[in-house]
Write an enzyme that holds these catalytic residues in place. Structure first.
Site, PDB file in Angstrom:
ATOM      1  N   PRO A   2      34.117  75.669  43.641  1.00 19.70           N
ATOM      2  CA  PRO A   2      33.427  75.887  44.919  1.00 19.70           C
ATOM      3  C   PRO A   2      31.987  75.421  44.844  1.00 19.70           C
ATOM      4  CG  PRO A   2      34.759  77.792  44.327  1.00 19.70           C
ATOM      5  CD  PRO A   2      34.762  76.886  43.129  1.00 19.70           C
ATOM      6  N   GLU A   3      31.563  74.716  45.886  1.00 22.94           N
ATOM      7  CA  GLU A   3      30.213  74.164  45.918  1.00 22.94           C
ATOM      8  C   GLU A   3      29.430  74.781  47.066  1.00 22.94           C
ATOM      9  OE1 GLU A   3      30.332  69.858  45.461  1.00 22.94           O
ATOM     10  OE2 GLU A   3      32.241  70.011  44.397  1.00 22.94           O
ATOM     11  N   LYS A  62      25.207  77.428  44.377  1.00 21.92           N
ATOM     12  CA  LYS A  62      26.519  77.971  44.030  1.00 21.92           C
ATOM     13  C   LYS A  62      26.489  79.470  43.756  1.00 21.92           C
ATOM     14  CE  LYS A  62      28.046  73.583  41.988  1.00 21.92           C
ATOM     15  NZ  LYS A  62      28.637  72.938  40.788  1.00 21.92           N
ATOM     16  N   TYR A 109      44.874  88.264  40.045  1.00 22.39           N
ATOM     17  CA  TYR A 109      43.714  88.017  39.182  1.00 22.39           C
ATOM     18  C   TYR A 109      42.417  88.631  39.728  1.00 22.39           C
ATOM     19  CZ  TYR A 109      47.003  84.449  37.575  1.00 22.39           C
ATOM     20  OH  TYR A 109      48.127  83.793  37.132  1.00 22.39           O
ATOM     21  N   ARG A 130      40.897  81.757  36.110  1.00 23.85           N
ATOM     22  CA  ARG A 130      40.475  81.149  34.847  1.00 23.85           C
ATOM     23  C   ARG A 130      39.289  81.862  34.204  1.00 23.85           C
ATOM     24  NH1 ARG A 130      40.283  74.709  35.128  1.00 23.85           N
ATOM     25  NH2 ARG A 130      40.103  75.086  32.882  1.00 23.85           N
ATOM     26  N   LYS A 177      13.144  61.072  35.357  1.00 23.50           N
ATOM     27  CA  LYS A 177      14.379  61.127  34.578  1.00 23.50           C
ATOM     28  C   LYS A 177      14.901  59.720  34.318  1.00 23.50           C
ATOM     29  CE  LYS A 177      14.695  65.709  35.145  1.00 23.50           C
ATOM     30  NZ  LYS A 177      14.703  66.695  34.062  1.00 23.50           N
ATOM     31  N   ASN A 196      30.875  68.182  42.366  1.00 18.84           N
ATOM     32  CA  ASN A 196      31.493  66.870  42.217  1.00 18.84           C
ATOM     33  C   ASN A 196      31.753  66.163  43.546  1.00 18.84           C
ATOM     34  OD1 ASN A 196      32.332  64.978  40.264  1.00 18.84           O
ATOM     35  ND2 ASN A 196      34.465  65.410  40.735  1.00 18.84           N
TER      36      ASN A 196
END
Length: 428
Positions: A2-3, A62, A109, A130, A177, A196
């Protein structure tokens, strides 16, 4: 994972369902990862929340949190597979495999369950299959949550921190950078909330290649990147992460064909979609749109190899020179492991080459040759002619006496031992 958009969706439903209500029931699993890795336990979270009123909910990138009537406050992160479910609400926008399937409660879960005392009561649950998600407690005033760890270590949020994340700020960040631009965007210490798919969407919209180094873009390209970053994040958040409502020309709608049979591998206009690994993550790229305008890691290595082949000088940074020197030194320290077909060649330049089973080691002539040979095969010795032969007067029965682990003499080794006892003196 999740973003920023998915987190905004959850916060929307938390405000709608929980804010203004008191938590009458709180249940927490004693999970050593979800709670333990951030310094708390399920029991502590349960005790901290039960009986308290939810005042508000907020987010940064997030991370998201609930502001309670008194500290401490819970701060959440979904990790890879975490989610917040509210019974009877479609907090998750993905279509169920079976639309007629009855909602499972509590969800599988689950790690934390909340229940209000108002009528009708509200039931909510945090679940994570997870277990990469995290639930922690922060002991501070509600308005200071963003000033605490881990939020204070994260970069500005593209939606709520537009006054900080300006085009000038972004250009300064990129110039400081020297990493692929996709990797920079994914680093939460730089910008909060970009994951992503959001990163790929931003770069596609800005027409920038994900592998290109961050400090090689022009000012105009960075301005376009800033514009695309705010546009994609704001649009996704406004739509609460509902991909069915995303603009048709977004890469998101066509990026999921990797490895799937008969899945589309092009955009609607025919532009080819490819996948690359950048920053440890799979990146979706449209090469005809996202063209390289500066150096990327692969190009730099290729140029160095070509210059070495043509004999041109290649300027190597001092840090890389030290690394290469250490690598060469470590290779020189390798020893011969074979026990047969070994030879010693005395070279004209004063060096000695030892070979064993096609493996060779070059060593300085000043190094004690006897020491080198002991490493190669302690049972053998070098004759005056340079050949290696078995040691004289060494038989199979007393070969153990020659090892470094046993200092007994041959005579001691040959003495009869008391029956029923080992050499160590222990009984069988």
């Amino acid at each position: 994972m999740p973003e920023i958009a998915e987190v905004a969706r959850v916060v929307h439903f938390l405000r709608k369902s929980l804010v203004g209500k008191t938590l009458a029931v709180v249940k927490a699993q004693d999970d050593a990862s979800v709670f333990g890795k951030v310094g708390t336990t399920g029991a502590e979270v349960q005790k901290a929340l039960v009986g308290k009123k939810v005042i508000d909910a907020g987010s940064q990138g997030k991370y998201f949190w609930l502001i309670m009537s008194s500290p401490p406050h819970p701060v959440f992160h979904f990790g890879m597979t975490g989610w917040f479910y509210i019974r009877g609400e479609k907090t998750i926008h993905y279509r169920p495999k079976n639309p007629r399937e009855v909602e499972e409660w509590p969800p599988k879960y689950w790690k934390l369950m909340l229940e209000t005392d108002e009528k009708p009561k509200v039931e909510a649950a945090y679940a994570d299959s997870r277990r990469f998600g995290r639930i922690r407690l922060v002991d501070c005033a509600g308005e200071d949550i963003r000033k605490t760890t881990p939020l204070k270590e994260n970069g500005p949020d593209p939606v709520i921190d537009k006054n900080i994340l300006t085009a000038e700020w972004l250009e300064k960040k990129l110039r400081s950078k020297h990493v692929p631009i996709k990797a920079l965007l994914l680093d939460q210490a730089n910008i909060s909330g970009v994951g992503n798919w959001v990163g790929d969407e931003v770069l596609y919209n800005a027409k920038l290649h994900p592998e290109q180094y961050s400090n090689t873009f022009s000012s105009d390209q960075i301005k376009q990147l800033h514009k695309s970053l705010l546009y994609v994040c704001q649009t996704a958040v406004d739509l609460l992460g509902d991909s069915s409502k995303f603009p048709e020309d977004w890469l998101f709608n066509h990026r999921w064909g990797k490895g799937k049979k008969d899945a589309p591998t092009t955009m609607p206009n025919g532009a080819k979609i490819i996948h690359l690994t950048v920053g440890g993550r799979t990146s979706c790229v449209v090469p005809s749109v996202q063209k390289k305008t500066g150096a990327v890691a692969g190009d730099v290595k290729k140029e160095e190899n070509e210059e070495l082949e043509t004999g041109d000088e290649v300027e190597v940074p001092e840090a890389k020179k030290e690394t290469k020197a250490k690598g060469l030194a470590s290779r020189k320290r390798k020893t011969v492991t074979g026990e047969s077909e070994q030879e010693v060649d005395h070279q004209k330049d004063g060096t000695v080459t030892m070979s064993s089973n096609s493996k060779k080691i070059r060593t300085d002539s000043k190094v004690n040759l006897e020491t080198q040979m002991k490493k190669a095969a302690f049972k053998e010795e070098v004759t005056e002619e340079g050949k290696i032969e078995p040691r004289q007067n060494e038989t199979k029965g007393n070969s153990r006496a020659r090892t470094t682990r046993n200092t007994m003499t041959v005579e001691e080794d040959a003495k009869p031992r008391p029956e029923g006892r080992r050499r160590s003196g222990r009984k069988f």
